[in-house]
Design an enzyme around this catalytic site. Structure first.
Site, PDB file in Angstrom:
ATOM      1  N   ASP A 120      12.206  -0.760 -12.904  1.00 15.55           N
ATOM      2  CA  ASP A 120      11.645  -1.378 -14.113  1.00 15.55           C
ATOM      3  C   ASP A 120      12.389  -2.649 -14.511  1.00 15.55           C
ATOM      4  OD1 ASP A 120       9.400  -0.169 -15.383  1.00 15.55           O
ATOM      5  OD2 ASP A 120      10.610   1.595 -15.884  1.00 15.55           O
ATOM      6  N   GLN A 132       9.278   6.863 -17.866  1.00 15.30           N
ATOM      7  CA  GLN A 132       8.185   6.298 -18.673  1.00 15.30           C
ATOM      8  C   GLN A 132       8.587   6.255 -20.149  1.00 15.30           C
ATOM      9  OE1 GLN A 132       5.365   5.003 -17.367  1.00 15.30           O
ATOM     10  NE2 GLN A 132       4.587   4.441 -19.373  1.00 15.30           N
ATOM     11  N   LYS A 146       0.158   5.065 -11.599  1.00 13.48           N
ATOM     12  CA  LYS A 146       1.295   4.757 -10.725  1.00 13.48           C
ATOM     13  C   LYS A 146       1.286   5.674  -9.501  1.00 13.48           C
ATOM     14  CE  LYS A 146       3.770   2.878 -14.630  1.00 13.48           C
ATOM     15  NZ  LYS A 146       4.714   3.026 -15.750  1.00 13.48           N
TER      16      LYS A 146
HETATM   17  N1  GUN Z   1       5.957   2.012 -21.144  1.00 20.25           N
HETATM   18  C1  GUN Z   1       5.122   0.959 -21.337  1.00 20.25           C
HETATM   19  N2  GUN Z   1       5.280   0.048 -20.345  1.00 20.25           N
HETATM   20  C2  GUN Z   1       6.235   0.546 -19.514  1.00 20.25           C
HETATM   21  C3  GUN Z   1       6.830   0.065 -18.311  1.00 20.25           C
HETATM   22  O1  GUN Z   1       6.535  -1.025 -17.812  1.00 20.25           O
HETATM   23  N3  GUN Z   1       7.755   0.884 -17.754  1.00 20.25           N
HETATM   24  C4  GUN Z   1       8.119   2.069 -18.305  1.00 20.25           C
HETATM   25  N4  GUN Z   1       9.063   2.785 -17.690  1.00 20.25           N
HETATM   26  N5  GUN Z   1       7.588   2.534 -19.417  1.00 20.25           N
HETATM   27  C5  GUN Z   1       6.647   1.773 -20.021  1.00 20.25           C
END
Ligand code: GUN
Length: 301
Positions: free
Chosen positions: A126, A103, A59
């Site tokens: 998200d 996350q 990211k």
């Molecule tokens: N953990 C696994 N996939 C994701 C996601 O798309 N966003 C976040 N914040 N955590 C994750």
């Protein structure tokens, strides 16, 4: 020749579609900057889960590539819920920050529900906040959930229509299964699907998947979807990333929720793992960050 080379015309390349989305987002970033807005994403990683560390690095890299400012907060696994809430509150109140991504998964002593509820809905890149989930369900979304939206982009890019078609979603997680089903049942030309959601408690899953025009596998089990479970010519979207033991340097290999080798001859199209859905999740996160930045600054993109 490997089966990815042999059947290359059937491959739905998320890498390629992500590059296409990134081009669009880079243009929007440039437009924001012309209006004096520097889009910024804050990422919070609690603990040292190795998979989460990899995702967070990706990211950061993507932000850098697209000219989006990013700041990552790497917090110890012992961080208290209260300390995490304080950081989120500070980021909610910081006008130079437009997106907050916490996350997942979080350590067990921290309530995921409490944390996700604390992120300001306009900074929730998200689409995990209940307000944004509600907007999505009611057909008036602010941002779209990253992985499901990335899958819709793949289908669109390859001109695979979901209109009036039967899509079977395997898995009912809040991150993929549920928002995927919600997105595809919406009344618009990118959706309009007949959706079935099957999951770990569904009896005889194959009786559903065999009727599907499109199967989206997000059930978290290595190579769960096999060739006998789909009809000839079906489209398979594989969301899984599972570690299995392997005789290589690392001692493990990453495989999807679909048995690619077994399925590829029978299906009309399939996403590979890696290089399928994974890159799309990040591309859509970048899109959401730009959308959030524009909404908060009343800039145009
Ligand atoms: N953990 C696994 N996939 C994701 C996601 O798309 N966003 C976040 N914040 N955590 C994750």
């Amino acid at each position: 020749m490997s089966s990815t080379e042999l059947y290359s015309e059937k491959l739905l390349s998320g890498k390629k579609v992500a590059a296409h989305v990134n081009e669009r987002v880079a243009g929007q970033v440039a437009k924001l900057k012309e209006q004096g807005v520097e889009p910024k994403l804050s990422v919070i990683l609690v603990g040292d889960d190795p998979a989460s560390q990899v995702y967070v690095r990706r990211k950061e890299k993507s932000c850098q590539k697209l000219g989006i400012l990013s700041q990552t907060y790497r917090l110890s696994a012992e961080t208290t819920e209260q300390d995490l809430l304080k950081l989120i509150e500070d980021l909610n109140n910081d006008p130079s920050n437009h997106g907050i991504l916490v996350q997942l998964p979080l350590p067990g002593h921290i309530s995921e529900d409490t944390i996700l509820l604390s992120v300001h809905p306009r900074k929730d890149v998200d689409c995990f906040h209940p307000q944004n989930v509600g907007l999505l369900v009611s057909g008036k979304p602010f941002v779209l959930p990253c992985t499901p939206a990335g899958i819709v982009e793949i289908l669109q890019y390859y001109k695979i229509s979901t209109e009036g078609r039967h899509v079977v979603v395997l898995g009912r997680s809040n991150i993929v299964g549920k928002p995927m089903a919600n997105l595809l049942m919406q009344k618009n030309s990118r959706a309009n699907a007949t959706v079935t959601v099957a999951h770990s408690r569904t009896k005889n899953i194959a009786q559903f998947t065999r009727q599907a025009d499109i199967v989206i596998a997000a059930i978290g089990k290595a190579r769960f979807l096999t060739a006998d479970m789909v009809k000839p010519g079906a489209v398979v979207i594989d969301v899984g990333i599972n570690r299995i033991e392997a005789n290589n340097e690392k001692g493990y290999a990453l495989v999807g929720d679909a048995d690619f080798e077994g399925l590829v001859e029978k299906v009309s199209a399939i996403t590979p793992v890696p290089g399928g859905v994974g890159p799309m999740t990040i591309a859509m996160l970048m899109q959401n960050t730009v959308t959030a930045a524009a909404a908060q600054t009343e800039a145009h993109i």
